[in-house]
Enzyme design. Structure first.
Site, PDB file in Angstrom:
ATOM      1  N   HIS A  56      -2.256   7.283  -4.905  1.00  0.00           N
ATOM      2  CA  HIS A  56      -2.419   6.368  -3.963  1.00  0.00           C
ATOM      3  C   HIS A  56      -2.821   4.858  -4.920  1.00  0.00           C
ATOM      4  CE1 HIS A  56      -5.574   3.229  -2.353  1.00  0.00           C
ATOM      5  NE2 HIS A  56      -4.631   3.215  -1.273  1.00  0.00           N
ATOM      6  N   HIS A  86     -20.315  13.105   2.694  1.00  0.00           N
ATOM      7  CA  HIS A  86     -20.772  14.171   3.304  1.00  0.00           C
ATOM      8  C   HIS A  86     -20.093  15.302   2.777  1.00  0.00           C
ATOM      9  CE1 HIS A  86     -16.575  13.376   4.567  1.00  0.00           C
ATOM     10  NE2 HIS A  86     -16.425  14.411   5.142  1.00  0.00           N
ATOM     11  N   GLY A 132      -5.711  -5.111  15.187  1.00  0.00           N
ATOM     12  CA  GLY A 132      -4.653  -4.761  16.062  1.00  0.00           C
ATOM     13  C   GLY A 132      -3.405  -4.626  15.236  1.00  0.00           C
ATOM     14  N   GLY A 133      -3.566  -3.763  14.013  1.00  0.00           N
ATOM     15  CA  GLY A 133      -2.437  -3.700  13.175  1.00  0.00           C
ATOM     16  C   GLY A 133      -1.535  -2.279  13.655  1.00  0.00           C
ATOM     17  N   SER A 171       0.941  -1.117  -0.121  1.00  0.00           N
ATOM     18  CA  SER A 171      -0.033   0.043  -0.096  1.00  0.00           C
ATOM     19  C   SER A 171       0.972   1.232   0.020  1.00  0.00           C
ATOM     20  CB  SER A 171      -0.966   0.032   1.118  1.00  0.00           C
ATOM     21  OG  SER A 171      -1.677   1.065   1.472  1.00  0.00           O
ATOM     22  N   HIS A 219       2.450  12.027  -1.376  1.00  0.00           N
ATOM     23  CA  HIS A 219       2.173  13.433  -1.214  1.00  0.00           C
ATOM     24  C   HIS A 219       3.216  14.443  -1.761  1.00  0.00           C
ATOM     25  CE1 HIS A 219      -1.595  12.456   1.145  1.00  0.00           C
ATOM     26  NE2 HIS A 219      -1.115  12.007   1.960  1.00  0.00           N
TER      27      HIS A 219
END
Length: 302
Positions: A106, A175, A258-259, A92, A96
């Site tokens: 990304h 939103h 729990g990463g 991943s 920026h």
């Protein structure tokens, strides 16, 4: 039976290749590597580049984690996974750039498998890439989508349209009633082609990220900019933060399972701002971004 070793080897090599290309394009900074272990099982290597000539902050992470039971974010989406042990691995990344004329990008490719004694494993591939420009350059967006389409074409003439639409719908801030950027590809739960073909598609997407992004960076990285453009970039970065913390399934899965928090949140920009009820001036490039580029559309005219 899925070849977990082959997937892991590909993903680690992909991380290496992407980091090498981005370092070369930046020309100044280098990735620092942070190897980590997860107490519940697995680990990864997170690479961060900061304060480069071109990249203000970039993260490219490989992880291979596992557990004996699924977090709520996964079983809500796939209730048949309850009671199965699982493994998840992927690369991943979020880049920026410093210059507001260079878009944020990304990408993510991943593999998941859940197993239970006496039953067939449940597995799938997922991933994609998307582009978040701050200033509107049509040729950049067309190039991005042309590379995305080329990655999909060997797998069927409807694949690009399907996963382009999914990307528009997924990277959408409800939103705000706007897309996060100009989209790209998004796919998940891919297993109906069988392991070999599904794996080949995931590799096609992963291999296409640098050809999609690097020419745009090279084209825009020396564009002059001033304080107003930088302020707008920091304001628009706020949308990136909002999406990742409110909607992103990968972020929620990582935190609930729990990463490693530092690696999960590496995608957040180093500087960001929010303004109350801000609107762009009519007729400006900033207004064009809102009016045209943050609305899903058929960029390639297909």
């Amino acid at each position: 039976m899925p070849d977990i070793t082959a997937v892991k080897e590909y993903l680690m090599q992909l991380q290496d290749r992407i980091c090498a290309a981005l370092e070369e394009e930046d020309g100044k900074a280098r990735f620092i590597e942070d190897n980590w272990d997860r107490a519940e099982g697995g680990g990864g290597r997170t690479r961060i580049l900061s304060e480069g000539a071109v990249i203000e902050k970039g993260g490219v992470a490989f992880s291979h984690v596992m557990g004996e039971s699924m977090p709520a974010s996964a079983t809500a989406h796939r209730p048949e996974l309850e009671g199965r042990s699982w493994q998840a691995m992927g690369v991943s990344l979020v880049i920026h750039p410093l210059n507001p004329h260079v878009p944020t990008s990304h990408a993510n490719v991943r593999f998941f498998i859940a197993e239970k004694a006496g039953e067939e494993p449940v597995w799938w591939f997922g991933g994609g890439f998307d582009l978040t420009p701050y200033y509107p350059y049509r040729e950049d967006v067309l190039h991005w989508h042309e590379v995305a389409r080329a990655a999909c074409d060997p797998f069927g003439e409807t694949v690009y349209a399907k996963y382009k639409k999914w990307c528009d719908e997924y990277f959408y801030l409800k939103h705000r009633d706007e897309t996060r950027g100009v989209g790209g590809l998004f796919f998940d739960d891919l297993n109906d082609w069988g392991f070999e073909q599904s794996f080949a598609f995931m590799q096609s997407v992963g291999d296409s990220y640098i050809p999609a992004y690097r020419p745009i960076v090279n084209r825009r990285k020396d564009t002059p900019y001033g304080e107003d453009e930088r302020d707008f970039q920091l304001y628009r970065r706020g949308r990136y933060v909002e999406f990742n913390l409110v909607f992103d399934r990968g972020t929620l899965f990582g935190l609930q399972s729990g990463g490693r928090t530092e690696s999960i949140l590496m995608s957040l920009p180093p500087l960001v701002s929010w303004k109350y009820d801000w609107h762009p001036e009519p007729g400006t490039p900033e207004a064009e971004l809102y009016e045209t580029y943050l609305k899903p559309q058929n960029w390639l005219g297909l």
